[in-house]
Design a protein around this motif. Structure first.
Motif, short mmCIF file in Angstrom:
data_model
loop_
_atom_site.label_atom_id
_atom_site.label_comp_id
_atom_site.label_asym_id
_atom_site.label_seq_id
_atom_site.Cartn_x
_atom_site.Cartn_y
_atom_site.Cartn_z
N ARG A 476 -27.18 30.23 -74.00
CA ARG A 476 -27.37 30.69 -75.42
C ARG A 476 -28.79 31.47 -75.27
O ARG A 476 -29.21 32.28 -76.23
CB ARG A 476 -27.39 29.52 -76.25
N LEU A 480 -29.79 35.33 -76.82
CA LEU A 480 -30.42 35.57 -77.84
C LEU A 480 -31.52 36.43 -77.36
O LEU A 480 -31.76 37.47 -78.35
CB LEU A 480 -31.04 34.34 -78.46
N GLU A 532 -29.14 30.78 -88.36
CA GLU A 532 -30.00 30.63 -87.49
C GLU A 532 -31.35 29.91 -87.91
O GLU A 532 -32.24 29.27 -87.42
CB GLU A 532 -30.43 32.10 -86.85
N MET A 608 -36.22 29.40 -77.96
CA MET A 608 -35.08 29.91 -78.61
C MET A 608 -35.42 30.21 -80.28
O MET A 608 -35.27 31.26 -80.89
CB MET A 608 -33.91 29.14 -78.61
N MET A 612 -35.34 33.97 -82.38
CA MET A 612 -34.64 33.99 -83.68
C MET A 612 -35.22 34.49 -84.85
O MET A 612 -34.96 35.26 -85.64
CB MET A 612 -33.84 32.67 -83.93
#
Length: 640
Positions: A476, A480, A532, A608, A612
């Motif tokens: 993941r 991203l 997100e 992450m 985002m």
């Protein structure tokens, strides 16, 4: 009734006698006389009248001209001029009739003789140069044979192009002075054009840049056009082939084609402005069609067509340079200055040729001035372009060096990330492997079953979940980080999103014994990807709960900076905090605070979250006053 008719006829004759132009007294005329306001004009629509008819049958139809210039525009009619000269008391001076407009197709002067007859001089730019009574680019006639007293002269003019006339009477001294000044001005003009042509040709041979070659072709077209319309071509280059003069319109298409190619490369339309580049291609198609049409339609319509094409060309390139300059292409400023002045000169020249403004002595020189101006400005623009390209090349070199350094830094960072990732994976794989190994030992010991079987399978499942979590979370994060485009964005209300998250996490919050206070404004709206942003807020709350002790508080607040058009969310806890070294690495992938073997996370949640948030134009950072003094995660997003 007969007496009335006779009286009316006598009155008309008297009025005609009154309005008829007075004879020009040469004795008191100085060295030059403008004939424009001294002549009488008669238009022969069919062009069939003879001198005898003009003098007798149609003599009363002459009308006095009111201005110093004679401008008849494009006409199929034959124009007759009549003027009278009083040659008494001339003191032996020689006088010359000079028609200064050199591109009249046919001009015939009728000079009175002592026996009452007229001597005819037929000249024009459609006749060989040798037929002229004097070797001069203009039409010059010697009037030395004038008899004493008043003499009447007739001029017959016709042509396919615009009929514009600037007749003058010069004494010998006046003619010499006029010729000297004109030759000086023409020499400066043609000398400047020739120097510019040779200079740009040498630049092309040296630099091999086609833009200079296109400019040389344009200069050649300008030179050919001016040599044709000024009469120098017929005088010096093709005196026995006057038909060459009729092809001056070719320069319209030569200059148009070369200017289109010049402008396309000079303004870098294909690279910077593709829409205008397509427009220029349509213009080239128009030039080709007009050229084919020019070969088919007869004069004067063909001359009208070439005049229209000149106007279209000048207006198009003036507008093109202006819009390109306005869009930030600094090199186009001299290009705009060149064409703006040239546009005005061509516009006034076209109006003069069409008879819409008086054809004064300045009008024939407007194209000379405009051409010289545009040649000088475009030459300076080429020099400016060379400086610009050098500057741009230096800038590209600096940017390339910076990009190279940045790529080297990225490669080094990738090597560090690779080492960290391998180290992290080795640690993470070691933990579930140890669990599975321990479970296997318990299963082979042969000792009692029951609760031990349950423990074995629990350790196996825990290891399986750990391995699955490592793989899915890592994939993941890399997905991203590697996506080319940001996610779909819209209006988000963080307060209501947090409220939903808190309801979902209510049971866990109760078990942790932590108080969570949502103080985000209910009216706050930010621009982000709703899914997100909800995931980032869940990660932030999860970290705050994980590192908070029972009885601690977690405050979630918001602030708005209207001037910067962004909002900031802050999730602050009272947990164990972080050192300065930990704060520097906490947003990096695979960083875990504490021992890797005893933490539930994988060190990717904040990394992450940062990816985002940054991909929607925001920012994310962490703050802490030190170990044991709490931790704050800040999320900055643009206002909706």
């Amino acid at each position: 009734m007969r007496k009335f008719h006779v009286a009316a006829l006598m009155l008309l004759l008297m009025v005609g006698a009154i309005v008829r132009a007075e004879p020009i007294a040469l004795a008191s005329a100085g060295d030059s006389v403008q004939l424009g306001a001294q002549v009488e004009v008669l238009e022969d629509p069919e062009g069939n009248w003879t001198l005898s008819q003009i003098r007798d049958q149609f003599a009363s139809r002459f009308r006095k001209n009111d201005s110093d210039t004679l401008n008849f525009g494009f006409t199929k009619s034959t124009i007759w001029l009549r003027f009278q000269v009083n040659a008494s008391q001339m003191d032996g001076r020689s006088w010359f009739l000079v028609e200064r407009y050199p591109i009249l197709d046919e001009l015939t002067l009728f000079v009175p003789q002592a026996d009452g007859e007229f001597r005819k001089y037929a000249v024009g730019d459609t006749r060989s140069f040798g037929s002229r009574p004097m070797d001069h680019r203009a039409f010059v006639f010697n009037l030395d044979a004038l008899p004493d007293g008043v003499s009447e002269y007739y001029i017959k003019v016709r042509g396919k192009g615009a009929l514009n006339m600037m007749p003058m009477l010069y004494s010998a001294k006046g003619l010499v002075e006029y010729t000297y000044i004109e030759q000086l001005l023409q020499g400066l003009f043609y000398g400047s054009l020739t120097i510019m042509l040779i200079y740009n040709l040498l630049l092309f041979l040296s630099l091999r840049d086609n833009v200079h070659l296109h400019f040389v072709v344009f200069l050649t077209g300008v030179l050919f056009f001016n040599i044709c319309v000024s009469g120098f071509g017929l005088q010096y280059l093709w005196p026995d082939n006057p038909k060459v003069n009729e092809y001056f319109w070719l320069t319209t298409y030569i200059c148009g084609l070369s200017l289109a190619l010049y402008s396309r490369q000079f303004l870098q339309l294909a690279q910077r402005f593709p829409r205008y580049d397509r427009l220029l291609k349509h213009y080239l198609i128009l030039i080709g069609l007009a050229f084919l049409l020019q070969r088919v339609i007869p004069p004067p319509y063909s001359y009208h067509l070439s005049t229209v094409m000149v106007m279209i060309t000048v207006v198009l390139f003036s507008w093109l340079g202006w819009v390109v300059w306005r869009q930030g292409f600094r090199v186009a400023r001299l290009y705009v200055l060149a064409w703006s002045v040239f546009l005005l000169a061509v516009f006034l020249y076209a109006l003069g040729n069409l008879g819409l403004i008086p054809y004064s002595v300045i009008v024939p020189y407007l194209l000379h001035f405009g051409a010289l101006w545009v040649v000088v400005m475009l030459s300076l623009a080429l020099g400016d372009r060379i400086r610009f390209l050098e500057s741009e090349s230096k800038q590209l070199s600096v940017e390339a060096q910076q990009n190279l350094e940045r790529h080297l830094a990225d490669i080094e960072q990738m090597n560090q990330d690779k080492s960290m990732f391998l180290q992290y994976i080795s640690h993470e794989l070691n933990t579930p492997i140890n669990w599975i190994g321990a479970a296997d030992s318990l299963g082979q010991s042969g000792q009692g079953q029951g609760d031990k079987d349950v423990d074995v399978w629990a350790m196996v499942r825990k290891g399986q979940r750990r391995l699955t979590g490592i793989v899915s979370t890592s994939l993941r994060y890399f997905d991203l980080s590697d996506r080319d485009q940001p996610p779909l964005q819209g209006r988000c209300q963080p307060m209501w999103m947090l409220d939903a998250i808190l309801r979902e996490q209510a049971e866990r919050i109760t078990e942790c014994g932590v108080v969570v206070r949502n103080r985000v404004s209910p009216n706050l709206q930010v621009r982000a990807c709703e899914g997100e942003l909800s995931e980032v807020l869940s990660m932030a709350l999860d970290n705050a709960l994980r590192f908070s002790a029972e009885g601690d508080c977690v405050d979630i607040t918001s602030t708005v900076d209207a001037s910067a058009e962004n909002a900031e969310l802050c999730i602050r806890d009272e947990g164990r905090g972080a050192t300065a070294d930990q704060l520097e690495k906490i947003l990096e992938p695979f960083f875990v605070m504490g021992s890797r073997h005893h933490e539930e996370g994988f060190g990717l949640s904040l990394a992450m979250a940062r990816v985002m948030i940054e991909q929607v134009g925001g920012a994310l950072w962490a703050e802490s006053d030190g170990p044991g003094r709490g931790f704050a995660l800040h999320i900055q997003l643009p206002l909706a």
